[in-house]
Design a protein around this motif. Structure first.
Motif, short mmCIF file in Angstrom:
data_model
loop_
_atom_site.label_atom_id
_atom_site.label_comp_id
_atom_site.label_asym_id
_atom_site.label_seq_id
_atom_site.Cartn_x
_atom_site.Cartn_y
_atom_site.Cartn_z
N PRO A 81 32.37 34.86 29.85
CA PRO A 81 33.43 35.52 30.61
C PRO A 81 32.99 36.88 31.12
O PRO A 81 32.08 37.51 30.56
CB PRO A 81 34.58 35.64 29.59
N TYR A 82 33.65 37.33 32.18
CA TYR A 82 33.37 38.64 32.77
C TYR A 82 33.49 39.72 31.71
O TYR A 82 34.49 39.81 31.00
CB TYR A 82 34.38 38.89 33.89
N ILE A 96 27.44 42.15 25.14
CA ILE A 96 28.32 42.93 26.03
C ILE A 96 27.55 43.34 27.28
O ILE A 96 26.45 43.88 27.19
CB ILE A 96 28.88 44.17 25.32
N ASP A 97 28.12 43.06 28.43
CA ASP A 97 27.60 43.54 29.71
C ASP A 97 28.29 44.88 29.96
O ASP A 97 29.46 44.93 30.37
CB ASP A 97 27.93 42.54 30.82
N GLU A 98 27.60 45.97 29.68
CA GLU A 98 28.21 47.29 29.65
C GLU A 98 28.94 47.64 30.94
O GLU A 98 30.05 48.19 30.91
CB GLU A 98 27.15 48.37 29.35
N GLU A 99 28.34 47.33 32.09
CA GLU A 99 28.96 47.69 33.37
C GLU A 99 30.28 46.96 33.57
O GLU A 99 31.29 47.55 33.95
CB GLU A 99 27.99 47.37 34.51
N ILE A 129 35.88 48.58 43.20
CA ILE A 129 35.27 47.91 42.05
C ILE A 129 35.08 46.44 42.41
O ILE A 129 36.02 45.77 42.84
CB ILE A 129 36.15 48.04 40.80
N LEU A 130 33.86 45.94 42.28
CA LEU A 130 33.56 44.56 42.66
C LEU A 130 34.33 43.58 41.79
O LEU A 130 34.39 43.73 40.56
CB LEU A 130 32.06 44.28 42.52
N LYS A 131 34.91 42.57 42.44
CA LYS A 131 35.57 41.52 41.67
C LYS A 131 34.50 40.67 40.97
O LYS A 131 33.32 40.72 41.33
CB LYS A 131 36.45 40.67 42.58
N PRO A 132 34.87 39.88 39.95
CA PRO A 132 33.87 39.16 39.14
C PRO A 132 32.88 38.32 39.94
O PRO A 132 31.67 38.39 39.69
CB PRO A 132 34.73 38.28 38.23
N ALA A 157 45.29 38.77 35.61
CA ALA A 157 46.14 38.21 34.55
C ALA A 157 45.32 37.43 33.53
O ALA A 157 45.56 37.53 32.32
CB ALA A 157 47.21 37.31 35.17
N LYS A 158 44.34 36.66 34.00
CA LYS A 158 43.50 35.88 33.08
C LYS A 158 42.66 36.79 32.19
O LYS A 158 42.43 36.48 31.01
CB LYS A 158 42.61 34.93 33.87
N ILE A 159 42.18 37.90 32.74
CA ILE A 159 41.42 38.86 31.94
C ILE A 159 42.31 39.45 30.84
O ILE A 159 41.90 39.59 29.68
CB ILE A 159 40.83 39.97 32.83
#
Length: 465
Positions: A81-82, A96-99, A129-132, A157-159
């Motif tokens: 997941p993002y 963890i993807d820090e960004e 901010i870039l979307k996923p 909402a899903k996030i």
């Protein structure tokens, strides 16, 4: 025939209806099938059904494989997941993807501050901010999609609803009704398989729980666009219904709350009218006093709360823990008795009828014991959860040392609900009682001046000693 399809109903419709109606000649060389040749006994329907059995068996094996993998606590998703990324050394491990994790934390923070998915998506777009999908494309060195900063409400909402951000793995969230269907449907939450601490958390459980509680109360903007910081938290003292937030376009000071039952003219309740600025002033003043009191005398507050709400409960919890040990010992003893009873029956020391009667009694007793153990364990878990909630409340209190204004974030983290009573005009003046229930502790009885002086005196004596 199996290449045409493995659903024998659909294959039959094509070979028997669709192809003949459209003058299509169908030939399956390996199966010796030619639709232009009439045979005395056509085995094609049976062959189609056998082809479907193969698909059914394959589907069963694949489901069994995924079920075993899911029950072992491994991730079933192909893409992390993002906010996470798969480890280069082990694809089953998430790091963890820090960004991206910073964006996830920002989204949760905006939600706690009172924003819904639609407003959050607007804020993320304005801040570029870039979307996923755009973020993943950028990391893969691919061209960005159209409108890379256009966040969808469903994406946000899903996030906000994704429990994996607390560091756990959640499997069995969706199911397929049968092997013929490609559509996945949401599984019941009680059937989810949740495994704690399988990856580093991005969001703490307290923040996640707060957001889920907020998401239960959908925030619909009024015609003026203003949203109350008390959204979903103000209730009527008489009928228990929520109070509606009403706004006026020309005068923000006249924004007010009224009982929803009264508003719908149901005749079951009165107005319970209170202005937003008045309620905000009352809540903020009380919250300031509570914060000041707890931060100065935290030990006294904790002791008082435990004595007030949990004295009997904690005694019951301690008794429950002892009872569980005794009940479990009796349950194990029954297993041994049943084994001996079975050996006596096999060796003909007792009759079959006697064995059936005694074993039925033992099984009934064991079933009752297990049920009682489950009830006691639930009582223990509830007590431990209450202690955790109290610690969490104190942790949130420490965050706000001297607030200058009341914010939605403070309300959502500290306050459970606000109960508004009907106004009392019997004295000639309009007086209205407002009760503020805090998370984990409920109503807080603030000490009067004499009690505060006594508490402060005791504290000074303890420090000097």
């Amino acid at each position: 025939m199996s290449r045409l399809g493995r659903n024998y109903l659909q294959v039959g419709i094509y070979t028997d209806i669709v192809f003949p109606d459209n003058d299509v000649r169908f030939i399956a060389i390996n199966d010796n099938v030619d639709s232009s040749v009439q045979t005395e006994f056509d085995m094609t329907p049976i062959r189609n059904f056998c082809n479907e059995l193969y698909a059914r068996d394959t589907s069963k094996k694949i489901k069994s494989t995924f079920k075993l993998k899911g029950e072992s606590g491994k991730h079933l998703t192909v893409v992390a997941p993002y906010g996470y990324k798969k480890s280069e050394s082990d694809g089953d491990v998430w790091e963890i993807d820090e960004e991206a994790a910073k964006v996830v934390k920002y989204i949760f923070k905006l939600c706690v501050s009172g924003m819904g998915p639609s407003k959050i998506s607007v804020v993320l777009g304005k801040e570029k901010i870039l979307k996923p999908t755009a973020y993943w494309a950028k990391k893969a060195g691919k061209p960005l999609p159209n409108k890379p900063y256009s966040w969808g409400n469903n994406t946000v909402a899903k996030i906000l609803e994704r429990q994996e951000y607390t560091g756990c793995t959640v499997n069995n969230k969706t199911v397929v009704k049968n092997y013929r269907s490609k559509k996945r449907v949401r599984n019941d939450k009680e059937n989810f398989l949740i495994f704690e601490d399988t990856q580093p958390p991005i969001i703490d459980k307290a923040t996640f729980d707060t957001v889920q509680e907020l998401r239960k109360h959908k925030r619909r903007p009024t015609h003026t666009g203003r949203i109350s910081i008390f959204s979903g938290k103000v209730y009527c003292a008489d009928c228990g219904a929520k109070l509606y937030f009403n706004t006026l376009a020309n005068d923000e000071r006249q924004d007010n709350y009224t009982c929803s039952n009264y508003r719908y003219n149901s005749g079951t309740c009165t107005c319970h009218y209170i202005r937003h600025v008045v309620l905000e002033k009352i809540v903020f003043k009380h919250l300031q006093n509570v914060l000041s009191y707890i931060q100065q005398f935290e030990n006294v507050f904790v002791k008082k709360e435990i004595e007030k709400a949990n004295a009997e409960h904690f005694a019951a919890v301690m008794k429950a823990k002892k009872d569980i040990v005794n009940l479990q010992a009796r349950c194990d003893n029954l297993d041994e008795l049943f084994k001996r009873l079975y050996e006596d029956m096999v060796s003909e020391r007792i009759s079959n009828e006697r064995f059936d009667m005694l074993s039925a009694d033992y099984e009934a007793e064991q079933k009752s014991i297990k049920s009682e153990i489950a009830r006691l364990q639930e009582l223990i878990d509830k007590g431990e959860q209450e202690l955790y909630d109290l610690d969490l409340f104190l942790k949130n209190v420490r965050k706000y040392t001297d607030p200058e204004t009341l914010t939605a974030e403070m309300v959502n983290e500290l306050i459970d609900k606000i109960v508004v009573h009907a106004p009392d005009k019997s004295s000639g003046h309009r007086r209205q009682k407002v009760e503020i229930y805090y998370k984990a502790v409920g109503l807080i009885d603030m000490p009067d001046d004499d009690e505060l002086r006594e508490i402060y005196k005791n504290k000074k004596q303890a420090q000097s000693a």
